[in-house]
Write a protein that holds these residues in place. Structure first.
Motif, PDB file in Angstrom:
ATOM      1  N   LEU A  34       0.880  -1.157   0.000  1.00 17.00           N
ATOM      2  CA  LEU A  34       0.000   0.000   0.000  1.00 17.00           C
ATOM      3  C   LEU A  34       0.921   1.211   0.000  1.00 17.00           C
ATOM      4  N   GLU A  60      -0.811  -0.774  -4.576  1.00 17.71           N
ATOM      5  CA  GLU A  60      -2.054   0.007  -4.557  1.00 17.71           C
ATOM      6  C   GLU A  60      -1.771   1.349  -3.891  1.00 17.71           C
ATOM      7  N   ILE A  62      -2.489   4.612  -1.596  1.00 13.90           N
ATOM      8  CA  ILE A  62      -3.250   5.134  -0.468  1.00 13.90           C
ATOM      9  C   ILE A  62      -2.805   6.580  -0.264  1.00 13.90           C
ATOM     10  N   GLU A  78     -10.030   3.795   4.810  1.00 13.01           N
ATOM     11  CA  GLU A  78      -9.948   3.292   3.435  1.00 13.01           C
ATOM     12  C   GLU A  78      -9.319   1.900   3.408  1.00 13.01           C
ATOM     13  N   VAL A  79      -8.238   1.727   4.143  1.00  8.36           N
ATOM     14  CA  VAL A  79      -7.584   0.424   4.190  1.00  8.36           C
ATOM     15  C   VAL A  79      -8.509  -0.603   4.844  1.00  8.36           C
ATOM     16  N   GLU A  80      -9.228  -0.186   5.874  1.00  6.96           N
ATOM     17  CA  GLU A  80     -10.166  -1.095   6.529  1.00  6.96           C
ATOM     18  C   GLU A  80     -11.256  -1.561   5.572  1.00  6.96           C
ATOM     19  N   SER A  81     -11.785  -0.628   4.797  1.00 10.62           N
ATOM     20  CA  SER A  81     -12.869  -0.987   3.883  1.00 10.62           C
ATOM     21  C   SER A  81     -12.381  -1.872   2.738  1.00 10.62           C
ATOM     22  N   ARG A  82     -11.146  -1.664   2.309  1.00  8.23           N
ATOM     23  CA  ARG A  82     -10.613  -2.444   1.191  1.00  8.23           C
ATOM     24  C   ARG A  82     -10.067  -3.809   1.616  1.00  8.23           C
ATOM     25  N   HIS A  83      -9.421  -3.849   2.788  1.00  7.69           N
ATOM     26  CA  HIS A  83      -8.684  -5.054   3.162  1.00  7.69           C
ATOM     27  C   HIS A  83      -9.038  -5.623   4.540  1.00  7.69           C
TER      28      HIS A  83
END
Length: 246
Positions: A34, A60, A62, A78-83
């Motif tokens: 990321l 990716e 961020i 954002e990281v939580e929602s994606r991964h």
């Protein structure tokens, strides 16, 4: 079923040591980088460059400005929602000599070099707790932050001033020590790592012409740390060959 990749977030990943670290990590198909960048445009350009190299790993973008708490919180969401998790965090973003008066320079240096890594860990801790392996935090520091070395008149850097940079990195070292005490009992591994005088975009002085070593040499030890090769030095103030005095 596809193998689970190791998720590594690198702040300041669009250039210098951060970018080179991404290159080296992405040579491993098991790594998912990321790439954190304050500038969206620079981050997009860096990701495009990395993808054009056809490296085995995955990258990716961020967008995150470590000097802004709102930006850090947004990035974590954002990281939580994606991964839903994070395996390793490399706090690499830093500032060398900001403009302004001494007070302004100190404020900016501490905000980026010390406060930034502190709030990054605070914001991403819930995701690191969900790591599929051993969570690791690497705070990229400098030997210039060593109080013991600063007081050593035999040091080749004794006459180097840069109080705003030295003080902010010394603060980062203490933050690292606190993080190691806070998260060590959970099995996490936390490190302060000094890459040495390395070619980077930190300042105009960090060039090969001035004797700076290649960026690749500054980044390679971080790969070893992230791969668990220096776990026995948890809580330490590391450099390539050992540790600095605090």
């Amino acid at each position: 079923m596809a193998a689970i990749k190791t998720l590594v977030l690198i702040t300041g990943g669009n250039g210098g040591i951060g970018f080179e670290l991404a290159v080296q990590l992405l040579s491993d198909a098991s790594k998912y980088v990321l790439l954190g960048s304050r500038s969206l445009a620079k981050g997009q350009a860096a990701v495009k460059d990395l993808q054009s190299r056809k490296l085995p790993g995955t990258v990716e973008l961020i967008q995150v400005d470590v000097s802004s708490e709102d930006s850090v919180v947004t990035a974590a969401k954002e990281v939580e929602s994606r991964h839903g998790r994070l395996d390793a965090l490399v706090n690499n973003a830093a500032i060398g000599t900001p403009p302004g008066s001494l007070a302004q320079q100190l404020d900016q240096s501490f905000r980026t070099n010390a406060t930034g890594p502190a709030i990054m860990v605070e914001a991403f801790a819930p995701l690191l707790k969900k790591s599929t392996g051993t969570p690791r935090i690497v705070n990229v520091t400098s030997g210039a932050g060593s109080i013991a070395t600063r007081l050593d008149s035999t040091s080749p850097f004794y006459d180097m001033g840069l109080v705003r940079y030295r003080a902010s990195k010394a603060a980062l070292n203490m933050i690292t020590a606190c993080q190691s005490v806070d998260y060590g009992p959970l099995g996490w591994k936390v490190f302060a790592f000094c890459p040495g005088f390395t070619v980077s975009n930190l300042s105009e002085q960090n060039t090969a012409a001035n004797g700076a070593k290649p960026t690749s040499e500054g980044a390679a030890p971080i790969v070893d740390i992230l791969n668990g090769k220096r776990d026995g030095e948890h809580g330490g103030y590391l450099h390539v060959d050992g540790q600095h005095p605090w």
